[in-house]
Write an enzyme that holds these catalytic residues in place. Structure first.
Site, PDB file in Angstrom:
ATOM      1  N   SER A   1       0.873  -1.186   0.000  1.00  0.00           N
ATOM      2  CA  SER A   1       0.000   0.000   0.000  1.00  0.00           C
ATOM      3  C   SER A   1       0.903   1.226   0.000  1.00  0.00           C
ATOM      4  CB  SER A   1      -0.869   0.000   1.266  1.00  0.00           C
ATOM      5  OG  SER A   1      -1.459   1.261   1.471  1.00  0.00           O
TER       6      SER A   1
ATOM      7  N   TYR B   1      -1.946  -1.063  10.819  1.00  0.00           N
ATOM      8  CA  TYR B   1      -2.087  -1.335   9.382  1.00  0.00           C
ATOM      9  C   TYR B   1      -0.906  -0.755   8.600  1.00  0.00           C
ATOM     10  CZ  TYR B   1      -3.745  -1.309   4.579  1.00  0.00           C
ATOM     11  OH  TYR B   1      -3.834  -1.489   3.221  1.00  0.00           O
TER      12      TYR B   1
HETATM   13  N1  LIG Z   1      -8.820  -0.682  -1.072  1.00  0.00           N
HETATM   14  C1  LIG Z   1      -7.827   0.119  -0.739  1.00  0.00           C
HETATM   15  O1  LIG Z   1      -7.996   1.341  -0.584  1.00  0.00           O
HETATM   16  C2  LIG Z   1      -6.433  -0.444  -0.590  1.00  0.00           C
HETATM   17  C3  LIG Z   1      -5.350   0.430  -0.686  1.00  0.00           C
HETATM   18  C4  LIG Z   1      -4.058  -0.091  -0.543  1.00  0.00           C
HETATM   19  C5  LIG Z   1      -3.860  -1.419  -0.321  1.00  0.00           C
HETATM   20  N2  LIG Z   1      -4.943  -2.258  -0.225  1.00  0.00           N
HETATM   21  C6  LIG Z   1      -4.686  -3.673   0.032  1.00  0.00           C
HETATM   22  O2  LIG Z   1      -5.271  -4.439  -1.016  1.00  0.00           O
HETATM   23  C7  LIG Z   1      -5.533  -5.752  -0.547  1.00  0.00           C
HETATM   24  C8  LIG Z   1      -6.949  -6.161  -0.965  1.00  0.00           C
HETATM   25  O3  LIG Z   1      -7.857  -5.296  -0.318  1.00  0.00           O
HETATM   26  P1  LIG Z   1      -9.244  -4.869  -0.962  1.00  0.00           P
HETATM   27  O4  LIG Z   1      -9.272  -3.385  -0.945  1.00  0.00           O
HETATM   28  O5  LIG Z   1      -9.489  -5.561  -2.234  1.00  0.00           O
HETATM   29  O6  LIG Z   1     -10.219  -5.395   0.205  1.00  0.00           O
HETATM   30  P2  LIG Z   1     -11.646  -6.129   0.155  1.00  0.00           P
HETATM   31  O7  LIG Z   1     -12.505  -5.554  -0.910  1.00  0.00           O
HETATM   32  O8  LIG Z   1     -12.114  -6.050   1.568  1.00  0.00           O
HETATM   33  O9  LIG Z   1     -11.299  -7.641  -0.246  1.00  0.00           O
HETATM   34  C9  LIG Z   1     -10.644  -8.475   0.654  1.00  0.00           C
HETATM   35  C10 LIG Z   1     -10.518  -9.887   0.089  1.00  0.00           C
HETATM   36  O10 LIG Z   1      -9.759 -10.666   1.029  1.00  0.00           O
HETATM   37  C11 LIG Z   1     -10.550 -11.729   1.541  1.00  0.00           C
HETATM   38  N3  LIG Z   1     -10.238 -11.875   2.961  1.00  0.00           N
HETATM   39  C12 LIG Z   1     -10.431 -10.980   3.949  1.00  0.00           C
HETATM   40  N4  LIG Z   1     -10.068 -11.487   5.132  1.00  0.00           N
HETATM   41  C13 LIG Z   1      -9.613 -12.747   4.881  1.00  0.00           C
HETATM   42  C14 LIG Z   1      -9.124 -13.801   5.702  1.00  0.00           C
HETATM   43  N5  LIG Z   1      -9.049 -13.671   7.037  1.00  0.00           N
HETATM   44  N6  LIG Z   1      -8.756 -14.968   5.121  1.00  0.00           N
HETATM   45  C15 LIG Z   1      -8.859 -15.121   3.778  1.00  0.00           C
HETATM   46  N7  LIG Z   1      -9.339 -14.172   2.957  1.00  0.00           N
HETATM   47  C16 LIG Z   1      -9.701 -12.990   3.497  1.00  0.00           C
HETATM   48  C17 LIG Z   1     -12.011 -11.303   1.284  1.00  0.00           C
HETATM   49  O11 LIG Z   1     -12.913 -12.392   1.160  1.00  0.00           O
HETATM   50  P3  LIG Z   1     -13.696 -13.012   2.462  1.00  0.00           P
HETATM   51  O12 LIG Z   1     -14.311 -11.845   3.171  1.00  0.00           O
HETATM   52  O13 LIG Z   1     -14.685 -13.996   1.916  1.00  0.00           O
HETATM   53  O14 LIG Z   1     -12.637 -13.691   3.266  1.00  0.00           O
HETATM   54  C18 LIG Z   1     -11.852 -10.589  -0.056  1.00  0.00           C
HETATM   55  O15 LIG Z   1     -11.758 -11.550  -1.096  1.00  0.00           O
HETATM   56  C19 LIG Z   1      -5.309  -5.716   0.970  1.00  0.00           C
HETATM   57  O16 LIG Z   1      -4.061  -6.283   1.277  1.00  0.00           O
HETATM   58  C20 LIG Z   1      -5.316  -4.238   1.304  1.00  0.00           C
HETATM   59  O17 LIG Z   1      -4.560  -3.939   2.449  1.00  0.00           O
HETATM   60  C21 LIG Z   1      -6.218  -1.811  -0.361  1.00  0.00           C
END
Ligand SMILES: NC(=O)c1ccc[n+]([C@@H]2O[C@H](COP(=O)([O-])OP(=O)(O)OC[C@H]3O[C@@H](n4cnc5c(N)ncnc54)[C@H](OP(=O)(O)O)[C@@H]3O)[C@@H](O)[C@H]2O)c1
Length: 267
Positions: A147, A160
């Site tokens: 991130s 985080y």
């Molecule tokens: N969105 C942002 O603004 C942003 C910015 C920078 C970095 N990121 C990073 O991008 C990555 C993906 O985030 P996202 O934004 O796509 O989030 P998201 O929309 O909340 O998606 C999270 C995904 O991870 C799975 N997940 C969550 N907890 C889990 C667990 N305990 N075990 C296995 N699977 C799990 C969820 O499915 P289930 O709920 O079914 O488990 C879902 O498929 C993360 O590492 C986040 O830190 C996000």
């Protein structure tokens, strides 16, 4: 390596958190480029819906494995499942992760320890498990989703930000260890992106998510995929995010930390 019926190598990408958000978009771009996928997340129904969508749209096989990466035994279970199914992994995408906003003195410690388990420990263990076969084959790609939070301390979301600093540092160090091995490691560093992340972390009202536009997950994934295929070590999508990532080079760390706090505060 397995072969498809037409003799071409059957290449599979394992994507944690591949059922939604950035992970699902990464799965789509990877599938579009001809790889089979193995998707991991907790909810089986969402996983199966994502797999059905990918198999319907692209000529690939989508495997699913429901696992909770908060559990210490989950990475080994994922590895054993894929080995038993005889599915070698060419691309490992450590994407699953979550955040939690709030003053550290008031946030829930159990949730933060789970975050460290998912964002740091599971990512490290999965890399440890899948790397040896990649090195042996002299071929493989690891994409770790960090991130822009990785580049400075993050008051009001301290654990985080620190977890993502680990992901970036670990990825860059490993990339250097693996130079000339045929295996590359890329840290993808998105800024605010439209997914369920902000609501899960209770930061949807922060300046970071409300003041400027948020990126769409598909373009972040496309950028991350290209960077991974090129073997780039650090990939920061978007000009504004590149500026954020570079700010610590031009301003004192104390000032950068204060600005990060302002970004995390609600409007
Ligand atoms: N969105 C942002 O603004 C942003 C910015 C920078 C970095 N990121 C990073 O991008 C990555 C993906 O985030 P996202 O934004 O796509 O989030 P998201 O929309 O909340 O998606 C999270 C995904 O991870 C799975 N997940 C969550 N907890 C889990 C667990 N305990 N075990 C296995 N699977 C799990 C969820 O499915 P289930 O709920 O079914 O488990 C879902 O498929 C993360 O590492 C986040 O830190 C996000």
């Amino acid at each position: 390596m397995l072969s498809t019926t037409n003799g071409a190598p059957q290449r599979t990408a394992l994507i944690t958190g591949g059922s939604g958000g950035i992970g699902l978009e990464l799965a789509k771009v990877i599938a579009r480029n001809g790889f089979d996928v193995a998707l991991v997340a907790r909810k089986r129904d969402t996983l199966e819906a994502a797999a059905g969508q990918l198999e319907g749209k692209f000529q690939i096989k989508a495997h699913v494995f429901a696992a909770d990466l908060r559990r210490q035994d989950a990475p080994q279970a994922i590895f054993d499942f894929l080995r038993n199914e005889n599915i070698p992994i060419e691309i490992l995408v450590n994407n699953a992760g979550f955040g939690l906003g709030g003053e550290f003195s008031e946030t829930d410690l159990d949730r933060e320890l789970e975050m460290i388990q998912v964002n740091i420990a599971a990512l490290t263990q999965l890399t440890k498990l899948f790397l040896p076969a990649m090195i042996k084959r002299k071929s493989g790609k690891i994409l770790n989703v960090a991130s822009t939070a990785a580049f400075q301390p993050g008051p009001l979301m301290s654990v985080y930000y620190a977890s993502k600093a680990y992901v970036l540092s670990f990825s860059e160090a490993l990339a250097e260890e693996l130079r000339d091995s045929g295996v590359t490691v890329t840290a993808l560093c998105p800024g605010p992106t439209k997914t369920d992340f902000a609501s899960t972390a209770h930061v949807g009202q922060s300046r970071l998510f409300t003041l400027f536009g948020v990126a769409d997950a598909a373009s972040v994934a496309e950028f991350g995929f290209q960077a991974m295929m090129q073997g780039r070590r650090v990939a920061i999508p978007g000009a504004r995010n590149k500026l954020v990532a570079a700010s610590h080079r031009f301003f004192p760390r104390g000032l950068v930390t204060k600005v990060a706090r302002m970004a995390q505060e609600s409007r």
